[in-house]
Design an enzyme around this catalytic site. Structure first.
Site, PDB file in Angstrom:
ATOM      1  N   LYS A   1       0.759  -1.240   0.000  1.00  0.00           N
ATOM      2  CA  LYS A   1       0.000   0.000   0.000  1.00  0.00           C
ATOM      3  C   LYS A   1       0.801   1.310   0.000  1.00  0.00           C
ATOM      4  O   LYS A   1       0.346   2.295  -0.589  1.00  0.00           O
ATOM      5  CB  LYS A   1      -0.979  -0.011   1.169  1.00  0.00           C
ATOM      6  CG  LYS A   1      -2.213  -0.857   0.899  1.00  0.00           C
ATOM      7  CD  LYS A   1      -3.245  -0.012   0.215  1.00  0.00           C
ATOM      8  CE  LYS A   1      -4.442  -0.792  -0.236  1.00  0.00           C
ATOM      9  NZ  LYS A   1      -5.441   0.086  -0.868  1.00  0.00           N
TER      10      LYS A   1
ATOM     11  N   ASP B   1      -9.482   0.224   5.692  1.00  0.00           N
ATOM     12  CA  ASP B   1      -9.689  -1.011   6.438  1.00  0.00           C
ATOM     13  C   ASP B   1      -8.388  -1.381   7.117  1.00  0.00           C
ATOM     14  O   ASP B   1      -8.253  -2.432   7.698  1.00  0.00           O
ATOM     15  CB  ASP B   1     -10.128  -2.116   5.482  1.00  0.00           C
ATOM     16  CG  ASP B   1      -9.363  -2.033   4.181  1.00  0.00           C
ATOM     17  OD1 ASP B   1      -8.118  -2.104   4.224  1.00  0.00           O
ATOM     18  OD2 ASP B   1      -9.986  -1.857   3.113  1.00  0.00           O
TER      19      ASP B   1
HETATM   20  C1  LIG Z   1      -3.480  -6.337   1.387  1.00  0.00           C
HETATM   21  C2  LIG Z   1      -4.434  -5.821   0.374  1.00  0.00           C
HETATM   22  N1  LIG Z   1      -4.566  -6.474  -0.767  1.00  0.00           N
HETATM   23  C3  LIG Z   1      -5.407  -6.052  -1.728  1.00  0.00           C
HETATM   24  C4  LIG Z   1      -6.165  -4.911  -1.545  1.00  0.00           C
HETATM   25  C5  LIG Z   1      -7.134  -4.519  -2.626  1.00  0.00           C
HETATM   26  O1  LIG Z   1      -6.830  -3.317  -3.252  1.00  0.00           O
HETATM   27  P1  LIG Z   1      -7.978  -2.493  -3.968  1.00  0.00           P
HETATM   28  O2  LIG Z   1      -8.919  -2.022  -2.887  1.00  0.00           O
HETATM   29  O3  LIG Z   1      -7.273  -1.396  -4.654  1.00  0.00           O
HETATM   30  O4  LIG Z   1      -8.676  -3.432  -4.880  1.00  0.00           O
HETATM   31  C6  LIG Z   1      -6.045  -4.183  -0.370  1.00  0.00           C
HETATM   32  C7  LIG Z   1      -6.799  -2.961  -0.147  1.00  0.00           C
HETATM   33  O5  LIG Z   1      -6.789  -2.349   0.888  1.00  0.00           O
HETATM   34  C8  LIG Z   1      -5.153  -4.649   0.633  1.00  0.00           C
HETATM   35  O6  LIG Z   1      -4.996  -4.006   1.784  1.00  0.00           O
END
Ligand SMILES: Cc1ncc(COP(=O)(O)O)c(C=O)c1O
Length: 416
Positions: free
Chosen positions: A87, A136
């Site tokens: 992130k 989140d």
């Molecule tokens: C660890 C992780 N993987 C995948 C995602 C998915 O990303 P997106 O919301 O851009 O689809 C998130 C989103 O917060 C995440 O924290």
């Protein structure tokens, strides 16, 4: 002793075709979101941050064998900038881009060097600016980290079920954390409302089509992860399949955009994977238009627990996704355990709840003949997965895996 099992685990899943799939060249609708110039700028800026290093791309040889494919590669984002997920590439990048434009507005100086923002040359201006986001967990952490790195104030909104571990990780970076009622989407609305009242700057990782600048920068930052993976793949050409998890879809869109631009349309199959109870892309692409999913959306895969697709991800994922699927929390939990154990013989790895959704989706279809056929998966397939987080919430990790991440890592060192 690792237990060698011949078949992939039996996970429940649902697989559907994307009604909107079209083999188009990467065109103006996509370039309006992510383009080469933006990519080059993001790469240059992020690579200059302290401690930047590409994350490893790991070959899961035994999993490939068990699943009956030629290759499985897993991009392990657990070590990215010491924050536990991919992130910071997005959130912190959007923070510095915002500060650059605010500094331009305050000084009239057209070109602001991002390194000068980093080294504190504009700290008086930066310290008057507040950035905010709903999260989140991981996105808030990345915005808070960016705010601390570049010297501005940060307020992060979390919803009811975000774990205390994730809350503390954000607060430890110096951000103020506010907990709101309801789901992630309610926290997004609260952040928006408060930012308007207070004159703060929003750094959302999703877009309603109105706020676009910051979420576009967030996605642009993520493209570096895809580029690193491309550079690290040991073969020429694209993988045959990318199984990629989606929350609002920003991360998947950034990855797909990068591979689509480099390899053209239809050269690889993209499968979006979501938790069953928060499957906004699944329902949207199955029906051919954005659908809002309601309910408590509560999934173990916290980063994917979103009910609305990002309008910026839509023009990329709607034409380019081949199929969409859902998996259960139980599958994600089992994948975390099998990775920690090295169940099939691969080197053990620490992987988080949202990180393994793509793997869970792939393993679920790998043992299902009809799904294999629908996706043209065979012994020549080369699968790419994005392991987007490590144990970013240590308590949850411990509860699921039965061991701490440190313990798993110690075993890895012992075995290596
Ligand atoms: C660890 C992780 N993987 C995948 C995602 C998915 O990303 P997106 O919301 O851009 O689809 C998130 C989103 O917060 C995440 O924290």
């Amino acid at each position: 002793m690792t237990q060698v099992t011949k078949f992939p685990p039996d996970y429940r899943f649902e697989l559907a075709e994307n009604m909107l799939y079209r083999q188009l060249p990467y065109g103006p609708d996509q370039e309006a979101v992510l383009d080469e110039k933006g990519f080059q700028r993001a790469v240059k800026i992020i690579r200059s941050w302290p401690d930047y290093a590409p994350t490893p791309l790991c070959r899961l040889e035994s999993i490939a064998e068990v699943a009956g494919v030629a290759d499985v590669h897993y991009k392990d984002e657990s070590g990215r900038f010491g924050l536990g997920s991919f992130k910071p590439l997005g959130g912190a990048y959007a923070v510095v881009r915002l500060l650059m434009s605010q500094i331009t507005a305050a000084t009239g100086q057209e070109q602001v060097d991002p390194n000068d923002v980093l080294n504190g040359r504009y700290k008086e201006i930066a310290s008057t600016i507040t950035v905010t986001a709903a999260t989140d967990g991981n996105h808030g952490r990345s915005v808070a980290w960016g705010a601390r790195l570049f010297g501005c104030r940060c307020v992060i909104f979390i919803h009811e079920t975000v774990s205390p571990g994730r809350e503390h990780a954000i607060a430890a970076l110096g951000a103020e954390v506010r907990r709101t009622r309801g789901t992630y989407d309610d926290a997004v609305r609260k952040a928006d409302e408060t930012a308007r009242q207070e004159g703060w700057h929003q750094i959302p990782d999703t877009s309603d089509g109105v706020v676009v600048e910051a979420p576009r920068n967030v996605m642009q930052g993520y493209t570096l992860m895809a580029q690193e993976a491309m550079d690290q793949l040991p073969y020429q050409g694209p993988p045959t399949h990318i199984f990629i998890q989606a929350g609002v879809g920003g991360m998947a869109a950034a990855v797909v955009a990068q591979f689509w631009q480099r390899f053209g349309p239809g050269r690889f199959k993209t499968v979006l994977v979501e938790p069953r109870q928060a499957a906004c892309w699944f329902h949207s692409l199955k029906s051919g238009a954005p659908v809002v999913v309601s309910g408590d959306l509560d999934s173990l895969m916290a980063g994917l627990a979103c009910g609305e697709v990002s309008r910026l991800a839509w023009p990329i994922l709607a034409p380019a996704t081949d199929m969409v699927m859902t998996v259960d929390d139980a599958a994600a939990a089992d994948c975390m355990r099998l990775m920690a154990e090295g169940r099939y013989g691969d080197r053990p790895m620490v992987t988080g709840e949202s990180a393994v959704a793509g793997l869970a989706g792939f393993l679920a279809v790998a043992r299902d003949e009809a799904a294999r056929e629908a996706l043209a998966i065979d012994s020549n397939s080369r699968v790419l997965l994005f392991g987007t987080e490590g144990a970013s919430d240590p308590e949850t990790y411990m509860a699921i895996v039965g061991r701490s991440a440190e313990d798993v890592r110690k075993n890895i060192q012992g075995s290596g």
